[in-house]
Design a protein around this motif. Structure first.
Motif, short mmCIF file in Angstrom:
data_model
loop_
_atom_site.label_atom_id
_atom_site.label_comp_id
_atom_site.label_asym_id
_atom_site.label_seq_id
_atom_site.Cartn_x
_atom_site.Cartn_y
_atom_site.Cartn_z
N GLU A 163 103.93 -82.35 -41.26
CA GLU A 163 102.59 -82.69 -41.73
C GLU A 163 102.34 -82.43 -43.22
O GLU A 163 101.21 -82.23 -43.62
N TRP A 164 103.36 -82.44 -44.05
CA TRP A 164 103.14 -82.07 -45.45
C TRP A 164 102.27 -83.07 -46.20
O TRP A 164 101.72 -82.74 -47.25
N LEU A 165 102.07 -84.28 -45.69
CA LEU A 165 101.15 -85.23 -46.34
C LEU A 165 99.80 -85.30 -45.63
O LEU A 165 98.98 -86.15 -45.95
N GLY A 166 99.54 -84.42 -44.69
CA GLY A 166 98.31 -84.46 -43.92
C GLY A 166 97.05 -84.40 -44.76
O GLY A 166 96.03 -85.00 -44.43
N ASP A 167 97.08 -83.68 -45.87
CA ASP A 167 95.92 -83.57 -46.75
C ASP A 167 96.08 -84.38 -48.03
O ASP A 167 95.41 -84.12 -49.02
#
Length: 90
Positions: free
Chosen positions: A37-41
Motif C-alpha cells: 500500500e505504499w501509494l495508498g496516500d
C-alpha cells in the motif's frame, strides 16, 4: 537514471500499479502476491496527467469483427522525474 546522470534528454515509460508494487511471499512452495500500500496516500513524486488517461480492456469475446471486452479499467498517466547521480539533471 543513467541517462539523467549524463544529461541525455530522454523519456522512459513504465507501469505504476494502483497501490504501488506488490509484496511476495511463498506458501506451500508457490509464490503469492499481496498488495503493497505504499501509494495508498498518493505520491509526492508522481505528477498526475489526467488529460492522458486511456481505457484498457481485457478478456471477453468476439462476434465477427466486434470485440466485447469482459472488463475495462482507466489507465492514468503520471510524470515521475528521475534524478541522475549527483543531482544535476532529471
Amino acid at each position: 537514471e543513467s541517462m539523467a546522470t549524463i544529461g541525455l534528454p530522454a523519456f522512459g515509460y513504465g507501469l505504476r500499479y494502483e497501490r504501488g508494487l506488490f509484496r511476495q511471499s511463498f506458501e506451500d512452495g508457490r509464490q503469492v502476491e499481496h498488495p503493497d500500500e505504499w501509494l495508498g496516500d498518493g505520491s509526492p513524486w508522481g505528477l498526475a496527467k489526467p488529460a492522458d488517461a486511456y481505457r484498457v480492456s481485457f478478456g471477453g469475446s468476439a462476434d465477427g469483427e466486434t470485440w466485447n471486452p469482459a472488463t475495462s479499467i482507466v489507465a492514468g498517466a503520471f510524470d515521475t522525474p528521475v534524478v541522475g547521480y549527483g543531482g544535476r539533471w532529471v
